[in-house]
Design a protein around this motif. Structure first.
Motif, PDB file in Angstrom:
ATOM      1  N   GLU A  12       0.812  -1.227   0.000  1.00 36.64           N
ATOM      2  CA  GLU A  12       0.000   0.000   0.000  1.00 36.64           C
ATOM      3  C   GLU A  12       0.838   1.268   0.000  1.00 36.64           C
ATOM      4  OE1 GLU A  12      -2.805   0.237   3.220  1.00 36.64           O
ATOM      5  OE2 GLU A  12      -3.932  -1.476   2.445  1.00 36.64           O
ATOM      6  N   HIS A  13       2.126   1.141   0.281  1.00 34.15           N
ATOM      7  CA  HIS A  13       2.952   2.338   0.419  1.00 34.15           C
ATOM      8  C   HIS A  13       4.028   2.482  -0.642  1.00 34.15           C
ATOM      9  CE1 HIS A  13       0.976   2.121   4.328  1.00 34.15           C
ATOM     10  NE2 HIS A  13       1.143   3.428   4.356  1.00 34.15           N
ATOM     11  N   VAL A  15       5.569   3.788  -3.688  1.00 32.51           N
ATOM     12  CA  VAL A  15       5.406   4.927  -4.594  1.00 32.51           C
ATOM     13  C   VAL A  15       5.961   4.567  -5.966  1.00 32.51           C
ATOM     14  CG1 VAL A  15       6.250   7.279  -5.053  1.00 32.51           C
ATOM     15  CG2 VAL A  15       5.542   6.627  -2.737  1.00 32.51           C
ATOM     16  N   ARG A  16       7.031   3.809  -5.928  1.00 33.99           N
ATOM     17  CA  ARG A  16       7.723   3.495  -7.169  1.00 33.99           C
ATOM     18  C   ARG A  16       8.531   2.231  -6.945  1.00 33.99           C
ATOM     19  NH1 ARG A  16      12.744   4.194  -9.113  1.00 33.99           N
ATOM     20  NH2 ARG A  16      12.931   4.501 -11.367  1.00 33.99           N
ATOM     21  N   PRO A  22      15.815  -0.631  -4.763  1.00 31.49           N
ATOM     22  CA  PRO A  22      14.898  -0.751  -3.631  1.00 31.49           C
ATOM     23  C   PRO A  22      13.576  -0.052  -3.951  1.00 31.49           C
ATOM     24  CG  PRO A  22      16.824   0.613  -3.071  1.00 31.49           C
ATOM     25  CD  PRO A  22      16.972   0.210  -4.486  1.00 31.49           C
ATOM     26  N   LEU A  24      10.580   2.562  -3.456  1.00 33.33           N
ATOM     27  CA  LEU A  24      10.433   3.889  -2.852  1.00 33.33           C
ATOM     28  C   LEU A  24       9.133   3.842  -2.066  1.00 33.33           C
ATOM     29  CD1 LEU A  24      11.812   6.657  -2.692  1.00 33.33           C
ATOM     30  CD2 LEU A  24      10.325   7.417  -4.544  1.00 33.33           C
ATOM     31  N   TYR A  26       6.309   5.264   0.737  1.00 30.45           N
ATOM     32  CA  TYR A  26       5.766   6.487   1.336  1.00 30.45           C
ATOM     33  C   TYR A  26       5.699   6.332   2.850  1.00 30.45           C
ATOM     34  CZ  TYR A  26       3.458  10.938   1.523  1.00 30.45           C
ATOM     35  OH  TYR A  26       3.193  12.263   1.776  1.00 30.45           O
ATOM     36  N   ASP A  28       3.973   7.494   6.342  1.00 24.34           N
ATOM     37  CA  ASP A  28       2.783   8.161   6.879  1.00 24.34           C
ATOM     38  C   ASP A  28       3.088   9.046   8.081  1.00 24.34           C
ATOM     39  OD1 ASP A  28       0.780   7.140   5.152  1.00 24.34           O
ATOM     40  OD2 ASP A  28       0.849   5.218   6.214  1.00 24.34           O
ATOM     41  N   LEU A  29       4.060   8.653   8.862  1.00 24.63           N
ATOM     42  CA  LEU A  29       4.359   9.435  10.073  1.00 24.63           C
ATOM     43  C   LEU A  29       5.851   9.382  10.356  1.00 24.63           C
ATOM     44  CD1 LEU A  29       3.330  11.005  12.582  1.00 24.63           C
ATOM     45  CD2 LEU A  29       3.100   8.787  13.745  1.00 24.63           C
ATOM     46  N   GLY A 121      -1.888  -0.184   9.713  1.00 29.69           N
ATOM     47  CA  GLY A 121      -1.649  -0.044   8.281  1.00 29.69           C
ATOM     48  C   GLY A 121      -0.763   1.115   7.894  1.00 29.69           C
ATOM     49  N   MET A 122      -0.156   1.782   8.872  1.00 29.01           N
ATOM     50  CA  MET A 122       0.688   2.921   8.529  1.00 29.01           C
ATOM     51  C   MET A 122       2.142   2.492   8.330  1.00 29.01           C
ATOM     52  SD  MET A 122      -0.715   5.723  11.291  1.00 29.01           S
ATOM     53  CE  MET A 122       0.369   7.072  10.804  1.00 29.01           C
ATOM     54  N   GLN A 156       9.468  12.722   2.203  1.00 26.66           N
ATOM     55  CA  GLN A 156       8.405  11.909   2.831  1.00 26.66           C
ATOM     56  C   GLN A 156       8.428  10.456   2.346  1.00 26.66           C
ATOM     57  OE1 GLN A 156       7.046  13.455   5.351  1.00 26.66           O
ATOM     58  NE2 GLN A 156       5.993  11.614   6.014  1.00 26.66           N
ATOM     59  N   THR A 157       9.552  10.039   1.801  1.00 31.27           N
ATOM     60  CA  THR A 157       9.690   8.650   1.348  1.00 31.27           C
ATOM     61  C   THR A 157      11.024   8.095   1.820  1.00 31.27           C
ATOM     62  OG1 THR A 157      10.866   9.238  -0.684  1.00 31.27           O
ATOM     63  CG2 THR A 157       8.455   9.168  -0.806  1.00 31.27           C
ATOM     64  N   MET A 159      13.925   4.857   0.519  1.00 33.36           N
ATOM     65  CA  MET A 159      14.237   3.742  -0.367  1.00 33.36           C
ATOM     66  C   MET A 159      14.491   2.531   0.510  1.00 33.36           C
ATOM     67  SD  MET A 159      16.771   5.163  -3.183  1.00 33.36           S
ATOM     68  CE  MET A 159      16.678   6.851  -3.751  1.00 33.36           C
TER      69      MET A 159
END
Ligand code: SF4
Lengths: 473, 202
Positions: A12-13, A15-16, A22, A24, A26, A28-29, A121-122, A156-157, A159
């Motif tokens: 779910e996280h 990005v790429r 590796p 990429l 995202y 959440d916190l 789920g974060m 905010q990401t 690798m």
């Protein structure tokens, strides 16, 4: 084919994702504290970069802050500079900060869950290895280094190569008086400190489901002590009940949508793990360490082992060195070990439930002569709650020191340190050489064992305190 | 970050397993707000011991550390990597590294070369028999080398391809990621509204 909980949250996280690179991921916190962030903010400043999502970032002061006189300027000038630097950086980059004196200040891993910011789920990261604590809510949460802190601030990401998955199933129920801490110390002694390396671990089974959120946090907290990348537990009704109504929890229709999603965060029946471990909780007993890494532990009823007890040459040498450092002789019953200082606190065992448990054991007793008991709440909220319940009085009447919130003697960065060769029973997570002060000797223990040890002055369980209680092992 | 291709320097045998981050640099040394100067805290507890390997003149100028398994366990402190670098180490060789330490090393440009335990044992013997002898870590060919002739030690080491590439090129991760800004923005646009935030629009 089905997926594990960890794989679902990971997927779910992403990005790429690209072959040979590796993922990429995202974030959440992003939680921040004073020790591992100054060089990251400095890096941003030098590169002319901003914090991409201050609204997904939270800072608190914990590692380095005093637990006495917290309303006065910090005495140690170097510590003060570090704390001041965080305040300046938070101001300049627009990051929410809970400084010393604020009602939400405390250990970063106590504050996140308490505010309701930690949710299933974060993805949660922090420049601190015990970020794994937040996995108790079904989040992927792990510690990062300062370069990565800078990376998350800027983008905010992160690798990240996808780790392998492992399940640790703990069947049965814990016997009375045996806690989540004993469970995880038993597990680490079983796997060794490197056993989890490269894995995200899912803790499951009846004994895990029966734990409170506090207990689950204790277990996930210590994932890093056996080398795991992260540890997590599927969210359930216990999780939802803990989160509901907290300041940053979703409300109304958002709550319904969130819970509906969280219910999908379980390992599918046909999913497979790369590795599986099964343990039985019903045979567990209070567990304590004798050595200088968290894997060097035995049941409280056991004795200090000898180097010859280990076959592997590295383990033999490590045992020899640990016994020398700890000033222990093989064959000594653990219960005969005298302790100078007992520390109740840290992100492993510094939550309200832990303080209640400690107070229950201490009530009506006194701390043994020649032993000191330091009780350090994990956050200001925990301190206030404990004071409302009168727990502080129980501790003070017993002769304990009741302190302000912070990491304190968990890592001995502030003035709360052991003297050389001073011996502690500590509810924290690391017994490394010098962890609690140069030359200090640490035994990791559960909260009930810590409290009973304070009363008797030797490693003990509550069962040793009075003739009316049943034996524990 | 400087590119890393190959390095030859004095090898330091550290005959210990499970060298955790509190041993590499204790917490009391972590109070600086810069990236430099941490060499004073490196292995602080052991530096008072005259027999400690770095206190022996032959090894004092060491730049390749050869340590036992599970090196760098414990804390996430990147200061452990900086302390090694500030002292002058360019590479650490071990049979197994803790994950966070390995990651931090890669980010900061310290080579963490994972070799077979037997190779560590042979390097230890060689470096103890020949104090001040050098070790070469060649990232291009992924090999460690030490000694000569019959005694020569030549073996391969493990490092993940991506970290190797970044080290060889001397690339900064943030720069690479910012190149994917459109992907990040697209991801953000799809995040559920109920996800928590630390600040709220008023
Ligand atoms: S309490 Fe100890 S383990 Fe937890 S964050 Fe603080 S220093 Fe780290």
């Amino acid at each position: 084919m089905g997926r594990t909980l960890a794989e679902k949250v990971w997927d779910e996280h992403v990005v790429r994702s690209a072959q040979g690179e590796p993922d990429l991921l995202y974030i959440d916190l992003h939680l921040i504290h004073e020790v591992t962030s100054p060089q990251a903010f400095e890096g941003l400043r030098l590169a002319g970069r901003e914090v991409r999502r201050p609204d997904l970032t939270l800072a608190t002061e914990d590692h380095n802050v005093p637990t006495l006189d917290w309303d006065k300027p910090i005495a140690d000038p170097v510590s003060r500079t570090q704390v001041d630097t965080l305040r300046r950086n938070a101001g300049e980059f627009g990051v929410r900060l809970h400084p010393l004196g604020d009602v939400e200040q405390g250990i970063v891993h106590v504050v996140g869950p308490q505010l309701g910011l930690t949710q299933p789920g974060m993805t949660i990261v922090c420049g601190d290895s015990h970020t794994s604590t937040h996995g108790a809510f079904g989040a992927i949460a792990f510690g990062i280094g300062t370069s990565e802190v800078e990376h998350v601030l800027a983008t905010q990401t992160l690798m990240q190569a996808k780790p392998k998955t492992m399940s640790v199933t703990i069947d049965g129920s814990l016997p009375a008086g045996v806690t989540a801490k004993d469970m995880v110390l038993t597990l680490i002694a079983h796997t060794g400190t490197g056993g989890g390396q490269g894995y995200i671990v899912e803790y499951r089974g009846q004994a895990i489901e029966e734990l409170s959120m506090e207990g689950r946090m204790t277990v996930c907290n210590m994932s890093i002590e056996w080398g795991a990348k992260a540890g997590l537990i599927a969210p359930d009704e216990t999780t939802f009940a803990y989160i509901e109504g907290r300041p940053e929890a979703p409300r109304g229709a958002d709550w319904e949508a969130a819970v509906a999603h969280w219910r999908t965060l379980v390992t599918d029946d046909d999913a497979t793990f790369d590795k599986e471990i099964v343990l039985d909780a019903s045979t567990m007993t209070p567990f304590v360490t004798w050595g200088t890494n968290p894997g060097q532990g035995v049941p409280l009823g056991g004795t200090v082992p000898a180097p010859e007890d280990f076959e592997e040459p590295n383990a033999r040498v490590a045992t020899e060195k640990a016994l020398e450092y700890m000033g222990l002789t093989a064959g000594t019953p653990m219960r005969d070990i005298r302790v100078d200082t007992v520390f109740v606190g840290s992100c492993t065992n510094g939550r309200i439930e832990d303080l209640r448990l400690a107070a229950e054991v201490i009530r009506g007793h006194r701390v043994a002569a020649g032993t000191r008991l330091l009780v350090v709440p994990g956050s200001v909220r925990v301190r206030l709650q404990a004071e409302e319940e009168g727990l502080d009085l129980v501790f003070k009447e017993a002769g304990a020191e009741w302190r302000g919130a912070g990491c304190s003697m968990c890592l001995g960065m502030n003035p709360d340190q052991l003297a050389p060769q001073e011996r502690s029973a500590s509810t924290s997570n690391r017994n490394f050489e010098g962890r609690q002060g140069k030359g200090g000797r640490t035994h990791l223990v559960s909260v009930p064992v810590a409290a009973a040890t304070a009363v008797r002055g030797t490693l003990s369980s509550p069962a040793d305190l009075g003739p009316t209680t049943e034996g524990d092992d | 970050m400087d590119a890393f291709t190959t390095h030859t320097g004095v090898g330091v045998p550290l005959r210990r397993s499970n060298v955790d981050t509190d041993q590499i640099i204790p917490a009391v040394y972590l109070k600086r707000v810069t990236r430099t100067g941490f060499e004073d805290g490196l292995f602080a507890a052991w530096r008072n011991d005259p027999d400690f390997v770095l206190n022996r003149s032959a090894y004092a100028a060491g730049s390749v550390l050869v340590a036992g398994p599970d090196f760098g366990t414990g804390s996430s402190r990147e200061h452990a990597v900086w302390a090694l670098q500030n002292y002058g180490f360019k590479a650490v060789i071990s049979a197994r590294f803790a994950d966070i330490f390995r990651g931090n090393a890669g980010k900061a440009g310290l080579l963490a070369a994972e070799v077979d335990d037997k190779v560590v044992q042979r390097l230890w013997e060689h470096l103890e028999a020949n104090p001040g002898a050098s070790v070469t870590v060649d990232l291009t060919s992924r090999t460690v080398r030490a000694g000569e002739g019959e005694e020569a030690i030549v073996d391969s080491f493990d490092i993940d391809d991506y970290t190797r590439w970044r080290l060889l090129e001397g690339l900064d991760d943030i720069g690479i990621t910012l190149g994917h800004d459109a992907d990040i923005a697209a991801y953000e646009a799809g995040r559920p509204a109920w996800k928590p935030a630390t600040q709220h629009a008023r």
